[in-house]
Design a protein around this motif. Structure first.
Motif, PDB file in Angstrom:
ATOM      1  N   GLY A 163     -43.942 -25.041  27.213  1.00  0.00           N
ATOM      2  CA  GLY A 163     -43.712 -25.464  28.503  1.00  0.00           C
ATOM      3  C   GLY A 163     -44.842 -24.909  29.259  1.00  0.00           C
ATOM      4  N   ALA A 164     -45.291 -23.681  29.227  1.00  0.00           N
ATOM      5  CA  ALA A 164     -46.331 -22.915  29.857  1.00  0.00           C
ATOM      6  C   ALA A 164     -47.708 -23.600  29.481  1.00  0.00           C
ATOM      7  CB  ALA A 164     -46.225 -21.689  29.880  1.00  0.00           C
ATOM      8  N   ALA A 165     -47.620 -23.888  28.399  1.00  0.00           N
ATOM      9  CA  ALA A 165     -49.125 -24.427  27.749  1.00  0.00           C
ATOM     10  C   ALA A 165     -49.167 -25.653  28.264  1.00  0.00           C
ATOM     11  CB  ALA A 165     -49.060 -24.481  26.284  1.00  0.00           C
ATOM     12  N   ALA A 166     -48.001 -26.716  28.255  1.00  0.00           N
ATOM     13  CA  ALA A 166     -48.387 -28.102  28.731  1.00  0.00           C
ATOM     14  C   ALA A 166     -48.699 -28.290  30.115  1.00  0.00           C
ATOM     15  CB  ALA A 166     -47.011 -28.856  28.438  1.00  0.00           C
ATOM     16  N   ALA A 167     -48.073 -27.478  30.923  1.00  0.00           N
ATOM     17  CA  ALA A 167     -48.200 -27.437  32.339  1.00  0.00           C
ATOM     18  C   ALA A 167     -49.560 -26.892  32.664  1.00  0.00           C
ATOM     19  CB  ALA A 167     -47.008 -26.644  33.113  1.00  0.00           C
ATOM     20  N   TRP A 195     -38.572 -26.601  34.489  1.00  0.00           N
ATOM     21  CA  TRP A 195     -39.203 -25.580  35.275  1.00  0.00           C
ATOM     22  C   TRP A 195     -40.570 -25.664  35.180  1.00  0.00           C
ATOM     23  CZ3 TRP A 195     -35.072 -21.709  32.880  1.00  0.00           C
ATOM     24  CH2 TRP A 195     -33.602 -21.852  33.192  1.00  0.00           C
ATOM     25  N   CYS A 196     -41.112 -26.136  34.456  1.00  0.00           N
ATOM     26  CA  CYS A 196     -42.665 -26.343  34.317  1.00  0.00           C
ATOM     27  C   CYS A 196     -43.134 -27.746  34.540  1.00  0.00           C
ATOM     28  CB  CYS A 196     -43.229 -25.751  33.041  1.00  0.00           C
ATOM     29  SG  CYS A 196     -42.806 -24.130  32.281  1.00  0.00           S
ATOM     30  N   GLY A 197     -42.288 -28.711  34.974  1.00  0.00           N
ATOM     31  CA  GLY A 197     -42.728 -29.723  35.540  1.00  0.00           C
ATOM     32  C   GLY A 197     -43.299 -30.950  34.707  1.00  0.00           C
ATOM     33  N   ILE A 198     -43.301 -30.777  33.327  1.00  0.00           N
ATOM     34  CA  ILE A 198     -43.643 -31.501  32.488  1.00  0.00           C
ATOM     35  C   ILE A 198     -42.595 -32.546  31.924  1.00  0.00           C
ATOM     36  CG2 ILE A 198     -45.143 -29.698  31.702  1.00  0.00           C
ATOM     37  CD1 ILE A 198     -43.345 -29.376  29.022  1.00  0.00           C
ATOM     38  N   PHE A 199     -42.882 -33.325  31.012  1.00  0.00           N
ATOM     39  CA  PHE A 199     -42.144 -34.350  30.009  1.00  0.00           C
ATOM     40  C   PHE A 199     -41.852 -33.797  28.699  1.00  0.00           C
ATOM     41  CE2 PHE A 199     -40.924 -37.687  27.327  1.00  0.00           C
ATOM     42  CZ  PHE A 199     -39.921 -38.448  28.195  1.00  0.00           C
ATOM     43  N   THR A 200     -40.374 -34.031  28.681  1.00  0.00           N
ATOM     44  CA  THR A 200     -39.887 -33.506  27.214  1.00  0.00           C
ATOM     45  C   THR A 200     -38.916 -34.641  26.507  1.00  0.00           C
ATOM     46  OG1 THR A 200     -39.319 -31.982  25.431  1.00  0.00           O
ATOM     47  CG2 THR A 200     -38.023 -32.155  27.329  1.00  0.00           C
ATOM     48  N   LEU A 201     -38.716 -34.888  25.326  1.00  0.00           N
ATOM     49  CA  LEU A 201     -37.762 -35.678  24.922  1.00  0.00           C
ATOM     50  C   LEU A 201     -37.243 -34.618  23.689  1.00  0.00           C
ATOM     51  CD1 LEU A 201     -36.159 -38.236  24.270  1.00  0.00           C
ATOM     52  CD2 LEU A 201     -38.035 -38.835  22.419  1.00  0.00           C
ATOM     53  N   LYS A 202     -35.696 -34.443  24.005  1.00  0.00           N
ATOM     54  CA  LYS A 202     -34.865 -33.934  22.962  1.00  0.00           C
ATOM     55  C   LYS A 202     -34.517 -35.228  22.148  1.00  0.00           C
ATOM     56  CE  LYS A 202     -30.582 -33.648  22.710  1.00  0.00           C
ATOM     57  NZ  LYS A 202     -30.626 -34.259  21.391  1.00  0.00           N
ATOM     58  N   THR A 217     -44.976 -32.698  26.742  1.00  0.00           N
ATOM     59  CA  THR A 217     -46.326 -33.098  27.339  1.00  0.00           C
ATOM     60  C   THR A 217     -46.256 -33.306  28.664  1.00  0.00           C
ATOM     61  OG1 THR A 217     -45.487 -35.264  27.006  1.00  0.00           O
ATOM     62  CG2 THR A 217     -46.529 -34.420  24.906  1.00  0.00           C
ATOM     63  N   ARG A 218     -47.449 -33.619  29.273  1.00  0.00           N
ATOM     64  CA  ARG A 218     -47.589 -34.066  30.745  1.00  0.00           C
ATOM     65  C   ARG A 218     -47.004 -35.361  31.159  1.00  0.00           C
ATOM     66  NH1 ARG A 218     -53.077 -31.582  33.197  1.00  0.00           N
ATOM     67  NH2 ARG A 218     -52.527 -29.383  33.263  1.00  0.00           N
ATOM     68  N   THR A 219     -47.096 -36.373  30.036  1.00  0.00           N
ATOM     69  CA  THR A 219     -46.580 -37.923  30.487  1.00  0.00           C
ATOM     70  C   THR A 219     -45.864 -38.025  29.138  1.00  0.00           C
ATOM     71  OG1 THR A 219     -48.701 -38.400  29.095  1.00  0.00           O
ATOM     72  CG2 THR A 219     -49.014 -37.991  31.470  1.00  0.00           C
ATOM     73  N   VAL A 220     -44.956 -39.229  29.550  1.00  0.00           N
ATOM     74  CA  VAL A 220     -44.243 -40.144  28.619  1.00  0.00           C
ATOM     75  C   VAL A 220     -44.959 -40.681  27.507  1.00  0.00           C
ATOM     76  CG1 VAL A 220     -42.685 -42.015  28.154  1.00  0.00           C
ATOM     77  CG2 VAL A 220     -42.392 -40.576  30.274  1.00  0.00           C
ATOM     78  N   ALA A 221     -46.228 -41.202  27.897  1.00  0.00           N
ATOM     79  CA  ALA A 221     -46.993 -41.753  26.864  1.00  0.00           C
ATOM     80  C   ALA A 221     -47.371 -40.808  25.551  1.00  0.00           C
ATOM     81  CB  ALA A 221     -48.352 -42.337  27.394  1.00  0.00           C
ATOM     82  N   ASP A 222     -47.553 -39.533  26.264  1.00  0.00           N
ATOM     83  CA  ASP A 222     -48.325 -38.471  25.129  1.00  0.00           C
ATOM     84  C   ASP A 222     -47.131 -38.137  24.365  1.00  0.00           C
ATOM     85  OD1 ASP A 222     -50.926 -38.493  25.887  1.00  0.00           O
ATOM     86  OD2 ASP A 222     -50.834 -36.682  27.084  1.00  0.00           O
TER      87      ASP A 222
END
Length: 466
Positions: free
Chosen positions: A161-165, A187-194, A215-220
């Motif tokens: 999470g920290a690395a992506a942000a 908490w890091c303001g990024i996107f994820t999909l479980k 990731t930072r975006t849905v696309a990625d």
């Protein structure tokens, strides 16, 4: 390129490599430099090996020059969570209790990403045994949140999470059994999909456990899913090969029109909902409704008994794991984890069976509460990120899971669920919106999230924790 090279997304990198505007070597060097600059503050990585990454990047560069790239992800930097095996690397599971013995195989997500030509720049950190929603570990240095280094990034996919942000490249892989992707994403303001259970094969499958993109975006995230959501017969729970066009994630806000959306604001257990989080989620619901969705608030469907039962079953599992260790090994585990696990030593068989039964009860309640809707939106967590040094939001081993009432239901029901940023607190900290879909509708959750990306408020600049 107007963005820093380390901040470019997959589609931008793919186009730049194809046109020879950029080389994977240039991009990997930029990511290496970014990690080196931020790591003294964040401590998000383990096995950061700049030269090994550059060697992979040179191989990718040669493929692009020869016109034989392996696909969309060739030459794209990636990090992999420490509990996903990579051949030749030890896997301490976040704890000092285990010996550092190199593993002899790649986990399915790592194998797929390697086969597709990605550049692994580092593994990412996790807390002891993956049992904390924080970056606190007896093995790794304390991981911190890039938005505010006095706060936790969440966990157990803390480093990812920290690395992506922070911009350690576009792609990061984490895992989730009760919220370990979505909590740090929120908490890091990024996107994820479980994803749906079994969508991404694992070499060590377990009830509710999933790997997923951070990731930072849905696309990625969608483009990573095209790589890692492929069959691997090591996972007895894998889903049939998906007939999913992951590129179909790209929709406009009209996708939301006519969708039946449940708004879930009461977890039914755990910590009270922070008013700022409640407001951000309700504002998101209004935007979704204005885009043409039918939004209806639903009542709580989890109970304290369900949450406690799962907690007590997991305590017993960890208690038995620790009993199999030597006294010297046990002494190296975080005291918080030891106290939590050892509290199960006196549980009766009937008590543990009742705890196990709550997993089934949670699944039944979640499916019953959500089956009439196309999607469910809710907070990810009831609370803002805790202090970095806290093991959990309560910092109390007897109340360790008070923050997962919104996330854990979808692990047990096997439904896909995402976190997408929907606002910020008055302190400027990000707030995640959870988007859950019906089982197997991973693409739908990505599409809903992509539509929301386009109607939410403008996002703050990414943090600079240097």
């Amino acid at each position: 390129m107007t963005k820093p090279l380390y901040a470019l997304g997959v589609q931008e990198l793919n186009a730049a490599y194809a046109s020879r505007e950029l080389s994977p070597v240039e991009v990997t060097r930029a990511v290496n430099e970014r990690i080196a600059a931020c790591e003294p503050q964040l401590r998000a990585t383990w096995l950061f090996r700049p030269e090994a990454a550059l060697e992979l990047a040179r191989a990718s560069e040669a493929r692009w020059r020869a016109g034989t790239p392996r696909g969309t992800l060739d030459g794209v930097p990636v990090t992999i969570k420490e509990n996903l095996a990579t051949e030749g690397d030890p896997m301490p599971l976040g704890t000092a209790a285990y010996e550092l013995v190199p593993v002899t195989y790649d986990s399915p997500p790592a194998a797929r990403l390697k086969a597709d030509g990605t550049v692994m720049v580092a593994k990412t950190t996790m807390p002891d045994l993956g049992m904390l929603s924080s970056g606190l570990s007896s093995f790794h240095d304390l991981s911190r949140n890039p938005w505010d280094t006095s706060r936790t990034p969440g966990g157990s996919s803390a480093g990812a999470g920290a690395a992506a942000a922070a911009g350690y490249g576009p792609l990061h892989v984490g895992t989730d059994i009760g919220g370990s992707l979505r909590l740090p994403a929120s908490w890091c303001g990024i996107f994820t999909l479980k994803p749906s259970f079994g969508r991404i094969p694992l070499s060590s499958p377990y009830m509710g456990r999933c790997a997923g993109p951070m990731t930072r975006t849905v696309a990625d995230a969608a483009l990573m899913m095209a790589s890692v959501a492929q069959p691997d017969d090591r996972d007895y729970s894998e889903l049939p090969p998906p007939v999913i066009d992951w590129n179909a994630f790209e929709v406009d806000p009209s996708f939301l029109k006519g969708k039946r959306v449940a708004l879930h604001m009461d977890a039914g257990c755990g910590l009270p909902l922070d008013p700022q989080i409640a407001q951000a989620v309700r504002d998101a619901a209004k935007r979704i409704e204005a885009a043409g969705a039918h939004v209806e608030e639903i009542p709580a469907f989890m109970t304290p008994q369900m949450l406690q039962g799962m907690d007590h079953f997991w305590r017993m599992r960890s208690c038995l794991d620790m009993q199999a260790m030597s006294a010297e090994q046990r002494a190296k585990i975080l005291p918080y984890i030891r106290e939590w696990a050892e509290s199960a030593a006196g549980f009766s068989g009937a008590h543990v069976f009742d705890g196990y039964s709550q997993f089934v009860a949670t699944r039944a309640a979640t499916v019953a509460a959500t089956k009439a809707y196309d999607f469910v939106i809710s907070p990810v967590s009831p609370n803002m990120p805790a202090p970095a040094g806290h093991a959990s939001p309560t910092n109390d081993p007897m109340r360790p899971l008070e923050h997962i009432g919104f996330t854990v239901p979808y692990n047990m029901s096997e439904q896909p669920a995402a976190s997408v940023n929907c606002g910020y607190s008055t302190e400027g900290l990000p707030i995640g919106l959870q988007v859950a879909g019906r089982r197997f509708d991973d693409l739908g959750v990505l599409q809903f999230s992509r539509a929301f990306e386009q109607i939410r408020d403008a996002q703050k600049l990414w943090p600079e924790p240097i």
